[in-house]
Design an enzyme around this catalytic site. Structure first.
Site, PDB file in Angstrom:
ATOM      1  N   CYS A  80       0.909  -1.122  -0.053  1.00 30.82           N
ATOM      2  CA  CYS A  80      -0.087   0.019  -0.162  1.00 30.82           C
ATOM      3  C   CYS A  80       0.923   1.245   0.098  1.00 30.82           C
ATOM      4  O   CYS A  80       0.531   1.985  -0.811  1.00 30.82           O
ATOM      5  CB  CYS A  80      -0.919   0.113   1.168  1.00 30.82           C
ATOM      6  SG  CYS A  80      -2.277  -1.317   0.990  1.00 30.82           S
ATOM      7  N   HIS A  81       1.868   1.394   0.902  1.00 31.05           N
ATOM      8  CA  HIS A  81       2.478   2.564   0.968  1.00 31.05           C
ATOM      9  C   HIS A  81       4.067   2.386   1.079  1.00 31.05           C
ATOM     10  O   HIS A  81       4.635   3.048   1.749  1.00 31.05           O
ATOM     11  CB  HIS A  81       1.974   3.476   2.184  1.00 31.05           C
ATOM     12  CG  HIS A  81       0.530   3.623   2.128  1.00 31.05           C
ATOM     13  ND1 HIS A  81      -0.399   3.006   2.878  1.00 31.05           N
ATOM     14  CD2 HIS A  81      -0.274   4.561   1.540  1.00 31.05           C
ATOM     15  CE1 HIS A  81      -1.525   3.355   2.640  1.00 31.05           C
ATOM     16  NE2 HIS A  81      -1.461   4.176   1.706  1.00 31.05           N
TER      17      HIS A  81
END
Lengths: 179, 421
Positions: A143-144
């Site tokens: 995701c990040h």
């Protein structure tokens, strides 16, 4: 006469404040159930702890189970992986924890963690052999971009903490209880 | 603006009614006769476009709720059933989903118009603040609506966004449990999001009412930013601007319809056609395009600042990027409203627009390498624009001379004064 009454505390003032206070408590009592109904209900809270058998998991294999709706990562680590995790100097770690602090003594090969990125709750990759494992050969949150090492410790990216450890108990050599 | 009523009830019944409920008088004053600056350009039509889309969203939403099932086992299939089985459901669902994107496209134009022409300046601060509040409500509504189809992106958007609250020290975790109604995003979360997704548009509509009320006290700003001085500066709202707004709504419906009929899914993500799986995060989580700039800001903070962790830091900047908008009326100290008369302001403004577009692009990229660096630069400029550039520029710049009146800006000096004489 009127100004005199205004400065003096009267029975009327007391009744006024007391009525207001009772009203406030009443409103609070009426509102609280309307807020608390949003909290986890009895069926969710009643979710018991789970037990599972580690025997079928070969060295170097991983598997995922569900506990309270969350994935639990179980990894049977190789000797090389344990050595790698232990060799990391503490000053390289964002959330310093030794490898031994993250496993049960005598069972160092078993790493059992909640598989939820401590950044914003995605499930990191790395459980399947084909998954991206990040720059530290552990888990990688797509995701990040948080990288975790083979002890589940945060090494790079926005996540602030190491992967969280659930409360576990070894009931026998291979039976584990989570929760 | 009261006192411009030309309503004269004719006949005993109308008069009787007007004395008891002056709704016809009110409508005539505010929807028909309202004096509107005659020089407002097409950027001023997006308020009407937004009002139109809000109505479209509410109507299509109410219809969709007749067929949608807010249950984690059934939600995904019920949306598919709407698209396949319900009469015209394919079009109604697409209109609602595309409508959300159109809503944000229009609101960004509306906001950037306000930022360029200084529409937030006195006496329109409350009008601006209500607008930012509407923007926040729109984001909350759109986010919860996106969760309802219960696909992979729905589920993981819900997980990531609710987790933002967990970054708040001490009260974060109780708030998280309260939001989700469980240890993880689950059926309870879906149910409450559906309930709130139905509620918020009506609150939104009420705040829009306040927004228009606050607009009708000082009246519209305009491209030269000079206040209305006489009736020569204005035209009645109807028919001059009702027709202009209607024309723009029709033009706006062309791309809107193209998306609805030919590419209803092009603005979404293929991953949302995979039913939600709590054990499998999609390899690349991307929010809807309209959240990308703020998502890029959230991700840009991947380093600790003193005692603030990167996670909390990201959340602070994410929240701060919206909250800073509330303070724009006081950060920009320039007495001149319109960017047309502010030579030093203009380049910074356009750089801000470009920077916002860059952040939109970066929000969709993987969080690696050059993209992370650019996100940091973009985030820095976003905040610098509001907190450093606007306050300083507005104090050091020499604005260009303003026209004496709106009429003068339209007709030129000689004619405007001739008109007065």
């Amino acid at each position: 006469m009127a100004s005199e009454a205004a400065t003096e505390t009267t029975r009327r003032d007391f009744l006024y404040v007391a009525t207001g206070a009772v009203g406030a408590v009443g409103v609070g009592a009426a509102v609280w159930p309307l807020i608390d109904q949003m909290n986890p209900d009895a069926s969710v809270r009643a979710l018991a702890s789970i037990e599972f058998d580690l025997a079928p998991v070969g060295v170097g294999e991983s598997f995922t189970i569900t506990w309270r709706g969350q994935p639990i990562f179980v990894r049977h680590r190789t000797e090389a992986e344990i050595a790698e995790a232990r060799a990391v100097p503490m000053e390289d770690l964002k959330d310093p924890e030794t490898d031994l602090e993250r496993v049960v003594e005598g069972k160092e090969q078993w790493l059992i963690m909640i598989g939820i990125c401590t950044h914003l709750g995605c499930v990191p990759l790395g459980q399947k052999p084909s998954d991206a494992k990040g720059e530290y050969n552990g888990w990688f949150c797509p995701c990040h971009g948080s990288h975790y090492d083979i002890a589940g410790r945060i090494r790079k990216g926005p996540a602030p903490k190491n992967l969280v450890l659930p409360p576990i108990t070894f009931l026998s050599d291979t039976i584990v209880k989570v929760g | 603006m009261s006192g411009n009523s030309s309503y004269n009830p004719t006949g005993a019944v109308e008069k009787w009614f007007d004395e008891r409920l002056p709704i016809i008088r009110f409508s005539k004053e505010h929807l028909m006769d309202f004096p509107t600056p005659k020089n407002i350009n097409y950027w001023w039509t997006f308020g009407a476009v937004l009002a139109f889309i809000l109505v479209v969203q509410i109507i299509t939403g109410i219809v969709l709720a007749m067929h949608y099932v807010p249950n984690s086992e059934l939600a995904f299939d019920s949306v598919e059933a709407i698209r396949r089985d319900v009469n015209y459901g394919r079009i109604i669902q697409a209109t609602h989903a595309v409508g959300a994107s159109m809503f944000f496209a229009a609101v960004y134009i509306h906001i950037f118009r306000g930022l360029y022409y200084g529409s937030y300046k006195a006496p329109r601060e409350i009008l601006w603040i209500l607008g930012v509040l509407i923007f926040v409500l729109m984001m909350a509504t759109a986010f919860m609506g996106y969760v309802l189809p219960w696909g992979q992106m729905s589920f993981w958007a819900a997980t990531v966004i609710t987790n933002i609250f967990a970054a708040i020290p001490i009260i974060g975790d109780p708030i998280l449990a309260l939001l989700r109604g469980g240890f993880a995003v689950d059926n309870a979360t879906l149910n409450r999001f559906f309930s709130l997704h139905y509620l918020l548009p009506f609150i939104l509509a009420a705040v829009v009412g306040l927004h228009i009320w606050a607009l009708h006290v000082p009246g519209n700003n305009n491209p030269v930013g000079v206040e209305v001085k006489s009736s020569h500066d204005t035209l009645p709202f109807h028919p001059y601007f009702t027709m202009k707004d209607l024309f723009v709504i029709v033009v706006f419906l062309i791309p809107f319809s193209w998306f609805v009929f030919f590419a209803p899914d092009i603005l979404g993500h293929p991953d949302n056609y995979i039913p939600a799986d709590p054990l499998l995060t999609p390899p690349h989580i991307v929010p809807e395009w309209y959240f990308l700039p703020f998502y890029a800001i959230l991700r840009a903070i991947d380093f600790d600042m003193l005692f603030i962790s990167s996670k909390l830091g990201g959340v602070i900047f994410f929240g701060g990027s919206i909250i800073v908008l509330f303070f724009v009326p006081w950060l920009d100290g320039s007495k001149v409203r319109s960017g047309n008369f502010r030579p030093l302001f203009r380049p910074f403004y356009w750089l801000f627009v470009l920077n916002f577009l860059m952040l939109t692009y970066l929000g969709a990229q993987v969080a690696e390498g050059i993209y992370v660096l650019l996100s940091k630069v973009g985030t820095a400029y976003y905040f610098a624009y509001f907190l450093i550039i606007l306050p300083i520029v507005s104090r050091i710049e020499t604005p260009a001379p303003l026209p004496a009146s709106i009429s003068e800006s339209v007709l030129g000096k000689a004619e405007a004064s001739g008109e007065k004489g």
